[in-house]
Design a protein around this motif. Structure first.
Motif, PDB file in Angstrom:
ATOM      1  N   ALA A  67       0.813  -1.222   0.000  1.00  0.00           N
ATOM      2  CA  ALA A  67       0.000   0.000   0.000  1.00  0.00           C
ATOM      3  C   ALA A  67       0.845   1.270   0.000  1.00  0.00           C
ATOM      4  O   ALA A  67       0.576   2.199  -0.759  1.00  0.00           O
ATOM      5  N   ILE A  68       1.874   1.340   0.849  1.00  0.00           N
ATOM      6  CA  ILE A  68       2.636   2.590   0.979  1.00  0.00           C
ATOM      7  C   ILE A  68       4.094   2.453   0.556  1.00  0.00           C
ATOM      8  O   ILE A  68       4.843   3.427   0.607  1.00  0.00           O
ATOM      9  N   GLY A  69       4.510   1.262   0.176  1.00  0.00           N
ATOM     10  CA  GLY A  69       5.894   1.037  -0.256  1.00  0.00           C
ATOM     11  C   GLY A  69       6.778   0.604   0.903  1.00  0.00           C
ATOM     12  O   GLY A  69       6.492   0.897   2.065  1.00  0.00           O
ATOM     13  N   VAL A  70       7.834  -0.086   0.550  1.00  0.00           N
ATOM     14  CA  VAL A  70       8.744  -0.617   1.564  1.00  0.00           C
ATOM     15  C   VAL A  70       9.408   0.517   2.338  1.00  0.00           C
ATOM     16  O   VAL A  70       9.548   0.459   3.559  1.00  0.00           O
ATOM     17  N   ARG A  71       9.809   1.557   1.633  1.00  0.00           N
ATOM     18  CA  ARG A  71      10.429   2.704   2.304  1.00  0.00           C
ATOM     19  C   ARG A  71       9.473   3.319   3.318  1.00  0.00           C
ATOM     20  O   ARG A  71       9.866   3.648   4.437  1.00  0.00           O
ATOM     21  N   GLY A  72       8.198   3.423   2.969  1.00  0.00           N
ATOM     22  CA  GLY A  72       7.197   3.956   3.895  1.00  0.00           C
ATOM     23  C   GLY A  72       7.032   3.084   5.124  1.00  0.00           C
ATOM     24  O   GLY A  72       6.882   3.584   6.247  1.00  0.00           O
ATOM     25  N   VAL A  73       7.094   1.758   4.925  1.00  0.00           N
ATOM     26  CA  VAL A  73       6.988   0.844   6.065  1.00  0.00           C
ATOM     27  C   VAL A  73       8.148   1.067   7.028  1.00  0.00           C
ATOM     28  O   VAL A  73       7.962   1.119   8.248  1.00  0.00           O
ATOM     29  N   PHE A  74       9.360   1.218   6.478  1.00  0.00           N
ATOM     30  CA  PHE A  74      10.519   1.446   7.347  1.00  0.00           C
ATOM     31  C   PHE A  74      10.420   2.786   8.066  1.00  0.00           C
ATOM     32  O   PHE A  74      10.721   2.887   9.253  1.00  0.00           O
ATOM     33  N   ILE A  75       9.997   3.810   7.348  1.00  0.00           N
ATOM     34  CA  ILE A  75       9.893   5.139   7.965  1.00  0.00           C
ATOM     35  C   ILE A  75       8.834   5.131   9.063  1.00  0.00           C
ATOM     36  O   ILE A  75       9.082   5.571  10.194  1.00  0.00           O
ATOM     37  N   TRP A  76       7.639   4.643   8.750  1.00  0.00           N
ATOM     38  CA  TRP A  76       6.564   4.609   9.748  1.00  0.00           C
ATOM     39  C   TRP A  76       6.876   3.646  10.891  1.00  0.00           C
ATOM     40  O   TRP A  76       6.594   3.936  12.059  1.00  0.00           O
ATOM     41  N   GLY A  77       7.472   2.509  10.562  1.00  0.00           N
ATOM     42  CA  GLY A  77       7.848   1.554  11.606  1.00  0.00           C
ATOM     43  C   GLY A  77       8.882   2.137  12.563  1.00  0.00           C
ATOM     44  O   GLY A  77       8.779   1.986  13.779  1.00  0.00           O
ATOM     45  N   GLY A  78       9.879   2.818  12.014  1.00  0.00           N
ATOM     46  CA  GLY A  78      10.893   3.467  12.854  1.00  0.00           C
ATOM     47  C   GLY A  78      10.310   4.574  13.704  1.00  0.00           C
ATOM     48  O   GLY A  78      10.631   4.703  14.890  1.00  0.00           O
ATOM     49  N   ALA A  79       9.435   5.390  13.089  1.00  0.00           N
ATOM     50  CA  ALA A  79       8.805   6.487  13.838  1.00  0.00           C
ATOM     51  C   ALA A  79       7.925   5.934  14.965  1.00  0.00           C
ATOM     52  O   ALA A  79       7.961   6.448  16.095  1.00  0.00           O
ATOM     53  N   LEU A  80       7.143   4.903  14.674  1.00  0.00           N
ATOM     54  CA  LEU A  80       6.296   4.311  15.716  1.00  0.00           C
ATOM     55  C   LEU A  80       7.131   3.663  16.818  1.00  0.00           C
ATOM     56  O   LEU A  80       6.795   3.761  17.999  1.00  0.00           O
ATOM     57  N   SER A  81       8.228   3.021  16.435  1.00  0.00           N
ATOM     58  CA  SER A  81       9.107   2.419  17.438  1.00  0.00           C
ATOM     59  C   SER A  81       9.701   3.486  18.347  1.00  0.00           C
ATOM     60  O   SER A  81       9.764   3.313  19.573  1.00  0.00           O
ATOM     61  N   ALA A  82      10.147   4.594  17.771  1.00  0.00           N
ATOM     62  CA  ALA A  82      10.701   5.690  18.570  1.00  0.00           C
ATOM     63  C   ALA A  82       9.640   6.270  19.499  1.00  0.00           C
ATOM     64  O   ALA A  82       9.914   6.555  20.672  1.00  0.00           O
ATOM     65  N   LEU A  83       8.415   6.420  18.991  1.00  0.00           N
ATOM     66  CA  LEU A  83       7.326   6.947  19.812  1.00  0.00           C
ATOM     67  C   LEU A  83       7.019   6.017  20.986  1.00  0.00           C
ATOM     68  O   LEU A  83       6.858   6.462  22.123  1.00  0.00           O
ATOM     69  N   VAL A  84       6.972   4.724  20.731  1.00  0.00           N
ATOM     70  CA  VAL A  84       6.713   3.755  21.803  1.00  0.00           C
ATOM     71  C   VAL A  84       7.823   3.814  22.849  1.00  0.00           C
ATOM     72  O   VAL A  84       7.554   3.768  24.053  1.00  0.00           O
ATOM     73  N   CYS A  85       9.061   3.945  22.415  1.00  0.00           N
ATOM     74  CA  CYS A  85      10.184   4.047  23.362  1.00  0.00           C
ATOM     75  C   CYS A  85      10.053   5.299  24.226  1.00  0.00           C
ATOM     76  O   CYS A  85      10.238   5.242  25.440  1.00  0.00           O
ATOM     77  N   LEU A  86       9.734   6.416  23.600  1.00  0.00           N
ATOM     78  CA  LEU A  86       9.578   7.654  24.364  1.00  0.00           C
ATOM     79  C   LEU A  86       8.415   7.560  25.342  1.00  0.00           C
ATOM     80  O   LEU A  86       8.518   8.000  26.488  1.00  0.00           O
TER      81      LEU A  86
END
Length: 132
Positions: A67-86
């Motif tokens: 749906a959003i491309g592999v690059r989008g998955v990595f970007i959103w996955g990284g952003a969500l992971s950082a948010l969960v950590c914070l």
């Protein structure tokens, strides 16, 4: 692309180091908070949950990548992971972890002391019975 391969190897290495650094305190916290008799069950449950995380992540990432491309998955996955950590760092439960660990340690020490007193009492009772 050989440059992309080396970049991936560097990031995987950094990810592995970060996981190791985060895993050690997590295991220490579990060993402090979970009673000794329950640690096997707790660690087994954690292993099971971690084991299911990979396949579940693939089930989600596959269609999302379409749906959003592999690059989008990595970007959103990284952003969500950082948010969960914070958010985890700001969680009241984690903020009070030292106090909770101290409380658990005091309780365990108190229980061990009471158990030692009971064992000593039983030993002195059996010695008294043997003498009579």
């Amino acid at each position: 692309n050989s440059n992309a391969l080396w970049l991936a190897v560097v990031w995987w290495t950094l990810s592995g180091v970060a996981f190791s650094i985060g895993n050690a305190p997590m295991m220490s916290v579990l060993q402090i908070i979970v009673p000794n008799a329950m640690q096997g069950r707790a660690l087994s449950l954690m292993g099971t949950v971690m084991g299911f995380a990979g396949p579940i992540g693939l089930v989600i990432a596959g269609p999302l990548g379409d749906a959003i491309g592999v690059r989008g998955v990595f970007i959103w996955g990284g952003a969500l992971s950082a948010l969960v950590c914070l958010l985890g760092l700001l969680a009241p439960t984690l903020m009070n972890l030292k106090a909770r660990a101290a409380q658990v340690t005091r309780t365990q020490a108190s229980n061990q002391s009471a158990s030692s007193d009971q064992n000593a009492e039983r030993s002195s009772s059996s010695v008294a019975l043997n003498r009579s």
